[in-house]
Design an enzyme around this catalytic site. Structure first.
Site, short mmCIF file in Angstrom:
data_model
loop_
_atom_site.label_atom_id
_atom_site.label_comp_id
_atom_site.label_asym_id
_atom_site.label_seq_id
_atom_site.Cartn_x
_atom_site.Cartn_y
_atom_site.Cartn_z
N LYS A 28 74.42 -73.19 -129.50
CA LYS A 28 76.10 -72.74 -128.74
C LYS A 28 75.22 -73.37 -127.19
O LYS A 28 76.19 -73.18 -126.35
CB LYS A 28 75.45 -71.58 -129.07
CG LYS A 28 76.55 -71.33 -128.14
CD LYS A 28 77.37 -69.71 -129.16
CE LYS A 28 76.73 -68.46 -129.26
NZ LYS A 28 76.87 -67.68 -127.82
N ASP A 326 68.74 -63.20 -128.38
CA ASP A 326 69.91 -63.02 -129.29
C ASP A 326 69.08 -62.77 -131.05
O ASP A 326 69.86 -62.45 -131.43
CB ASP A 326 70.74 -64.30 -128.96
CG ASP A 326 70.88 -64.11 -128.44
OD1 ASP A 326 71.58 -63.68 -127.45
OD2 ASP A 326 71.65 -66.13 -127.26
C1 S3P Z 1 72.52 -67.90 -123.03
C2 S3P Z 1 72.13 -66.51 -122.56
C3 S3P Z 1 71.18 -64.92 -122.72
C4 S3P Z 1 71.66 -65.01 -123.83
C5 S3P Z 1 73.27 -66.11 -124.31
C6 S3P Z 1 73.08 -67.34 -124.03
C7 S3P Z 1 73.17 -68.51 -122.44
O1 S3P Z 1 72.58 -64.08 -122.40
O2 S3P Z 1 72.04 -64.30 -125.13
O3 S3P Z 1 73.90 -65.83 -126.13
O4 S3P Z 1 73.60 -69.68 -122.76
O5 S3P Z 1 72.66 -69.37 -120.87
P1 S3P Z 1 72.55 -63.80 -120.92
O6 S3P Z 1 72.31 -65.20 -119.80
O7 S3P Z 1 73.21 -62.79 -120.34
O8 S3P Z 1 70.89 -63.70 -121.14
#
Ligand code: S3P
Length: 449
Positions: A28, A326
């Site tokens: 993702k 996550d």
């Molecule tokens: C992500 C960073 C994380 C993660 C999210 C995806 C990203 O969040 O929890 O599902 O793709 O940069 P945070 O940056 O808020 O920690």
């Protein structure tokens, strides 16, 4: 309510061995970044293996609204980028649905162009903190007007004459880091982000892949990332690796369902993402990395997970949190089937995800007979051990895909079924979850009706 429709209640029941191969979808984080950077390159970027979950589709639509052409032909996505500084002002509100990554990265990307955009999302996203991004964007000269507490809906007026920024992130967040780096693309000179703990580095890797000059250095201040502004980004051919955060669900299910043996091929093991797998091994899981190799500059392996009846609770190192942030919800489910306590410190960020994930998991686990202690930035699950997890309750998923999938995994091995009030949000990140799990032998059903 589901992210984009009516609630979809689902029930998972005790299942026989899970066996076979689980081909999980594309990553993702990398999918969002391919669309955003593709839109900021000059010319056509192609992407295969893109995650076609709702979060990423919302980002594709958003980048079209900013002037890029985004189309799918066969299995390949084609993005005709407009170049750094070339984003157009959207004529409609940008709805990022359930996606914090989508909205925060796109806000960064547009904040140093002389355009305005209004962002919104679903009920979950509109509760999440945005000041963590709009504060550093203000240093570039962007202005933002949102609801109290910096919540969405929120309008950003991009800086016409952006200044480069040197910013120490106050929270361990790859989204904040990435928003600042994307804003730095259209600022002259060097933009520097300093993080105390290294978070996922997909933006840095991909920026370098698109031809930007970006360096990282570990210093006494922390992890320092420096980007040279105003590069010409060159279009790329991107193959998105499979998502370790999605792999976590069939892997954890295999560990707790008696007799299971599941292979999850081609999983990216970027060290900033793979913390869960090492934690499971520390708990005594029969989890191996087969066929270790390198693809597109990332370590990749096939994960083999087998039923592990003798899991032990552990102290999860706080410094590992960013690399598995996550995965704590599904880890807490595995911890329920382990003997003894699993203590998870340093995880304050879990409270501001798609839901307050400590609260959502603790509430459901307790209802299902598992003792959980919690503080603002830690929680402890008291494992009952294999065969002694009661289950038998309906839990609220709070528009959070990972809460829904975690409790469904739990229901495959608990003594009584687990029901979730709404599995609809699973489509944001793992649209083939039900089919993939069914193929392995999991009993997960939508309520009739
Ligand atoms: C992500 C960073 C994380 C993660 C999210 C995806 C990203 O969040 O929890 O599902 O793709 O940069 P945070 O940056 O808020 O920690």
């Amino acid at each position: 309510m589901s992210a984009h429709g009516t609630p979809v209640p689902m029930t998972a029941s005790r299942s026989g061995p899970l066996t076979g191969e689980a081909h999980v979808p594309g990553d993702k984080s990398i999918s969002h970044r391919s669309l955003i950077l593709g839109a900021m390159a000059v010319g056509e970027t192609t992407v295969t293996g893109l995650l076609e979950g709702q979060d990423v589709l919302d980002t594709a639509k958003a980048m079209q609204a900013f002037g890029a052409q985004v189309e799918k032909a066969g299995d390949t996505w084609h993005i005709h980028g407009v170049g750094v500084g070339g984003l157009a002002e959207p004529s409609q509100v940008i709805d990022c649905g359930n996606s914090g990554t989508g909205v925060r990265l796109i806000m960064g990307a547009m904040a140093t162009s002389p355009i305005a955009a209004t962002f919104t999302g679903d009920a979950s996203l509109n509760k999440r903190p945005m000041a963590r991004v709009t504060d550093p964007l203000a240093l570039f000269g962007a202005r933002s007007y949102g609801r109290s507490g910096g919540r969405l809906p929120l309008t950003i007026i991009g800086a016409a004459d952006p200044l480069p920024v040197r910013y120490a992130t106050p929270v361990p967040s790859a989204q904040v880091k990435s928003a600042v780096l994307l804003a730095g693309l259209n600022a002259p000179g060097e933009t520097v982000v300093i993080e105390r703990e290294a978070t996922r580095d997909h933006s840095e890797r991909m920026l370098a892949g698109f031809g930007a000059t970006v360096t990282t250095e570990d210093t006494d201040e922390g992890h320092v990332i420096t980007l040279q502004g105003r590069p010409e980004l060159k279009p790329q051919s991107i193959v998105v690796p499979r998502d370790p955060s999605s792999a976590a669900f069939p892997v954890c299910a295999a560990l707790i369902v008696e007799g299971s043996d599941v292979l999850v091929p081609n999983i990216g093991l970027n060290p900033t993402r793979a913390g869960l797998f090492f934690t499971l091994q520390d708990m005594g899981a029969d989890l191996t990395f087969e066929n270790m190799r390198e693809e597109g500059g990332e370590p990749v392996a096939d994960l083999r997970a087998r039923f592990s009846p003798n899991l032990k609770g552990i102290e999860v190192p706080a410094e590992r949190a960013a690399s598995m942030i996550d995965e704590y919800p599904v880890l807490s489910v595995v911890a329920a089937f382990a003997e003894g306590k699993t203590h998870m410190p340093g995880v304050k960020e879990l409270r501001v995800k798609e839901s307050d994930r400590i609260d959502a998991m603790a509430t459901g686990l307790r209802a299902a007979g598992i003792a959980v202690d919690e503080g603002e930035d830690w929680w402890t699950v008291h494992g009952e051990g294999f065969g002694r997890v009661k289950g038998g309750v309906t839990v609220k998923t709070h528009l959070d895909h990972r809460i829904a999938m975690s409790f469904l995994v739990m229901g495959l091995a608990s003594n009584q079924p687990m029901r979730v009030d709404d599995g609809g949000p699973i489509a944001t990140s793992f649209p083939v979850f039900e089919a993939l799990m069914a193929e392995l032998g999991a009993r997960i059903e939508r309520d009739a009706g």
